[in-house]
Design a protein around this motif. Sequence first.
Motif, short mmCIF file in Angstrom:
data_model
loop_
_atom_site.label_atom_id
_atom_site.label_comp_id
_atom_site.label_asym_id
_atom_site.label_seq_id
_atom_site.Cartn_x
_atom_site.Cartn_y
_atom_site.Cartn_z
N UNK A 65 21.49 12.94 -44.62
CA UNK A 65 20.85 12.04 -43.66
C UNK A 65 20.67 12.79 -42.34
N UNK A 66 19.59 13.56 -42.23
CA UNK A 66 19.36 14.39 -41.06
C UNK A 66 18.03 14.02 -40.41
N UNK A 67 17.98 14.21 -39.11
CA UNK A 67 16.78 13.87 -38.34
C UNK A 67 16.36 15.09 -37.53
N UNK A 68 15.03 15.25 -37.35
CA UNK A 68 14.53 16.34 -36.52
C UNK A 68 14.64 16.02 -35.04
N UNK A 69 15.12 14.82 -34.71
CA UNK A 69 15.31 14.48 -33.31
C UNK A 69 16.43 15.33 -32.73
N UNK A 70 16.32 15.64 -31.46
CA UNK A 70 17.32 16.50 -30.81
C UNK A 70 18.55 15.72 -30.37
N UNK A 71 18.50 14.39 -30.38
CA UNK A 71 19.63 13.60 -29.92
C UNK A 71 19.54 12.21 -30.53
N UNK A 72 20.65 11.50 -30.46
CA UNK A 72 20.67 10.13 -30.96
C UNK A 72 22.09 9.69 -31.23
N UNK A 73 22.22 8.43 -31.66
CA UNK A 73 23.52 7.86 -32.02
C UNK A 73 23.83 8.21 -33.47
N UNK A 74 24.99 8.77 -33.70
CA UNK A 74 25.45 9.08 -35.05
C UNK A 74 26.85 8.49 -35.23
N UNK A 75 27.25 8.35 -36.47
CA UNK A 75 28.57 7.79 -36.77
C UNK A 75 29.66 8.71 -36.23
N UNK A 76 30.74 8.09 -35.74
CA UNK A 76 31.88 8.86 -35.28
C UNK A 76 32.53 9.58 -36.45
N UNK B 95 31.48 2.21 -33.29
CA UNK B 95 31.61 3.14 -34.39
C UNK B 95 30.64 4.30 -34.32
N UNK B 96 29.79 4.35 -33.28
CA UNK B 96 28.83 5.43 -33.15
C UNK B 96 29.04 6.16 -31.84
N UNK B 97 28.55 7.38 -31.80
CA UNK B 97 28.66 8.21 -30.60
C UNK B 97 27.33 8.92 -30.36
N UNK B 98 27.09 9.24 -29.09
CA UNK B 98 25.85 9.93 -28.72
C UNK B 98 26.04 11.42 -28.93
#
Length: 1177
Positions: free
Chosen positions: A986-997, A958-961
């Motif tokens: 729901x936001x992150x300052x990270x430049x990448x990660x797994x988020x919901x599709x 259910x998640x995508x990179x």
Amino acid sequence: MFQSSCAVRGFILLPSQLQQDGVCVQLWQCDCVDSLGQIWVAGSTHQVDCNNCTCSDGQLLCSNDSCQAACVWSSWSSWAPCSVSCGQGQRTRYRSLTPDTEGTRCHFEEVQHRPCSPGTCPPLCLLDNQTLSVGDTWLQGECKQCTCTPEGVFCQDVDCRVDGAWTPWSVWSDCSATCGRGAHVRTRACINPPPRNNGSHCSGPEKETQDCQTPPCLDDLCPWSPWSPCSQTCGAGSVSRHRACVCEQGGDAACPPEIEAERNRVETQLCYKQPCPGCPMSAWSVWSPCSCASQRQQRYRVALSSPTRGQQCTPVETQSRACGLSRCDDVCEAPFVYSPCGAPCEKQCELLGREDLCVGVSECTPGCYCPQGLLQYNGSCVPPEECGCIHLQHQAAGDPPTPVTVPQGATVTIGCSTCLCHDGSLQCDTRECEVVLSEWSAWTRCSPCVLQHNSSQMVSIQRRFRACLDLDSGLPVSKEEESQCPGLLVEERPCPDANICRDVCQWSGWSAWTACAEPCSGGVRQRYRQPLASPAGPQCRSQETQTQGCNTALCPASPAGPQCRSQETQTQGCNTALCPGERCEDRDRAYQDSCANKCPRSCTDLWEHVQCLQGACHPGCRCPEGQLLQDGRCVPVTECRCGIPSGNGTLEFIPDEEFPVDCNTCVCENGTVVCSQLPCPVYEPWSPWSACSASCERGRRTRTRRCQDTEGGPPCAEITQTEICDLPSCPAGCLLSEWSAWSECSASCGGGSSLRNKTVLREPEPGGTACVGPLEQHVVCNTNSCLPECPGTQVSSDCSASCPYTCQDLWPHTQCLPGPCTPGCTCPPGQVLHRGDCVPRADCPCSPLSLPDDFQSGNVSSESFTEALLPPGAAVQHLCNTCLCQGGKFNCTSEPCEVDCQWSTWSQWSPCSASCGAGQQSSIRFVLEPNQYGGAPCEGPNLRTTTCIAPDCACPDGEQWRRTTSDGILLCERSCQDIYSSSPVNCSHSAEGCVCQEGLYRNPEGACVIPALCPCHDRGVLREAGSEWEEDCLSCSCVNGRKLCRLRCPPLYCDEGEVKVEEPGSCCPVCRKQFPGEPVQECHRYVQVRNITKGDCRLDNVEVSFCRGRCLSRTDVILEEPYLQSVCECCSYRLDPNTPVRFLSLQCESGESEPVVLPVIHSCECTSCQGGDLSRR
């Protein structure tokens, strides 16, 4: 035994029941008792003598026949076992009549009963530890129905099929694209209810996708051109592409301001099709130095990379040439010996075995050579077997490499290879190498000039590339494997052409449109931009303004037309609505049904720096043919003024007015500037102002600019400017007193001195003038001997007062003035007096006060030091310089001491810190030589990092990179709690990660689910998805993460003549008869004083007329088409027939004003809702 009523365990039962043996029974269940006390069971029969008796309703009923004693009773049988195994039962015994005489027939018997209770019975039916009664039913699971019977639990299968049903559709998810065309989805789930027990599944899709449109992407507004062909057919090359902005063609702010920096952007990148057949070689090194011991020069170049895929590589290529020295002396330093006819090719390690480099060379050259059997190597002589190898050390970009000698048997690391110097050549082991670096590509062309980050300076750059190659295939490795290569793969440098970014025009973004100059019947609005560089070059003198037609619709009819024509103010609003009323001719304009907004529309559109935007054609009012709009009215083109940009404004000139522009004379004709065509000198920008000619107070400074004359044009004019610079007051300098009077002679005989001195009245301030000159002067006096002869080693002299007389006279801070020649005693020539003895000048001590200021500030720490004398040969150190006491004064060195810090080269990049996603690589350097004596410190960090990109990380179901592509863009996803918010929270300052599709949302447990499985947040309570509950009059449920409620009322059907009415305090409606009669309709005209606003413009205390009231509206059912009949009346208006509109002028915050139209209502009444002015129907 019998009672009229029965009471058991405290409960009063019905009067028809009687108590028997502690149990309540019906009358027909009552036992009977005969006259002998014998108990007979209800309903039993027995014979008494010859009569038959029956127990009925608690009484014995017997026949009354006369009997003969023919039968007698037998004995009673034994009591039978209890009739039940538990609970209340009875025991039974029997006796019968037996014939007393033969032949008598006896057919009767007696039965007796006795109660018995073996023990309490267990429950008949149990369900979840609850006792059930006979007849109770329940479901076991979903598909069995069970009943409690006297025999126990009886279960049978029932129809339990449940068909699935969809939940409602969720809201559409966010658009998958932040710009351009994307898609969003919505979902539903077959869980309302889910199919069970072979029930059918829901039919139809569980997800729907729909296109969505966001603002156009940069690639849409300014698409990239195709990549150019590779600059090389083999080896490292480059390709480029550029942006071409097509959005400008649309006008009306079609190009957003943020693309200005991108419109001239050029991208370059590496291209590497295949390795070249031969190895790429480095640049040639510098030639080796010439000397009498080394009379041939060599230079070298090496292969830039290890051979791949069959390449033929020469590790080191050498070129040699004769030095051509004029002559060499026959004096040679050891170990070299002079030879008048030597052979340089045979006496150098670098040429050992390289006879090809000396073909045709004359081998009789005088010079210094190594002894027989030895070869010249690094300035010394060694046996041939000790000759080393050549390795090139690459320098900064553009500098030739430097040869470095590697001793025989030593190893050196080159890239990933370890190389051993053996027999004069480097033998390299590449077994540990998997990848190698290719050669650098050529530098790309200078890029277009762009504004430097955080600066107003325009810059142009060049790039060059090299590839990370697989050693086996010779082709570039994948992006993920590039981190294995040491060193950078891209280098940048400023464009070598220093003049490339001079006179480049860089524009700001377009401003907002000004207000329309007219509220209706045709107007013009404008927007502006400015050059970012200062001063702006000739290329920035055009296209500073854009114009656009506006408000070409007719104004409402009004006798106040001239007032409308006088409104020339501007603001941001534009009244594009078509008002009924006047004709274009009423405002000296013509109606055009084809293209009223075609260019040019105003005199301003004729100016060179103005761009007229037309847009889509539409009908309306415009000036007649041959005329244009100026100052709010139509004028002939011959009366149009001209304009040229000046600073932040425009200089305007009347028709036929002459004025200078640069070196030409111009005249205004038909709204256009017509100039002579002399070629003007080309001026470069002014240089920065020079330093002020004075360090304090008032001075002058200048600046210059270059100018290039053009053929046929006037000469260059002003190329130098001078201005006064005022600086802070100068610091106060040293102030000395005048010389004091001479003192008395210190001795009456034998030689004394008379002194005078100056006093420091004011010490110099920092930066002020230092004290100059000696502070003490003395003359020798009374040199006559006190004894008949001169003391010690002194000798008689006719001029005994000559200088120097004592060691003190040698000190620079004192001054000896020669006195008149008088006979007396003095020291012999070359000697001076010191503490009463004659000493050579070389033996005179030095005074610390004679040291230079720097040495005194660094060494003098106490007054005792300044008073102590330093003996001859004493050395005083300051930084790297030394002052040596010699002959009574200090001889000081003055070498520059500053030693700048030096960094080592950067180490290889470390492995990527991440196995997936983005990681970091680091490289370090260390200080080779620290700065000393105020030298420049090492600038910059000792650690550098770069981002490395590994493959995408694996994400849960259910998640995508996802990886952000720009700085400052947050990585966002939606949670179940913000499905319906305007933007994700729901936001992150990270430049990448797994988020919901797409279409999935993160629930409180951290899983990504469809909206139908999202819980609901209800006033601090978390409700499960699909749950239902009641609140007051509402029945609520959690659907798609949102709380949905409806009235929980039963169906209500009202009789004819009644309507459903919701009464206060009641949850559900009730039936009530319709209200008798209808409300009275009313519609009135009102007048009110208001403050009118439009954007940031306003006008206070304006009298406004309007209609208010209540008019009847209803809908009835009819029995013919269209079956529904609606009557709708509205409180409508009539405009004033004499003055239908008023023209107002709103004042704006910018100081401008905007014309607006205000309708004037004459009367109001209820009429059919059609809108518009009743007087015109």
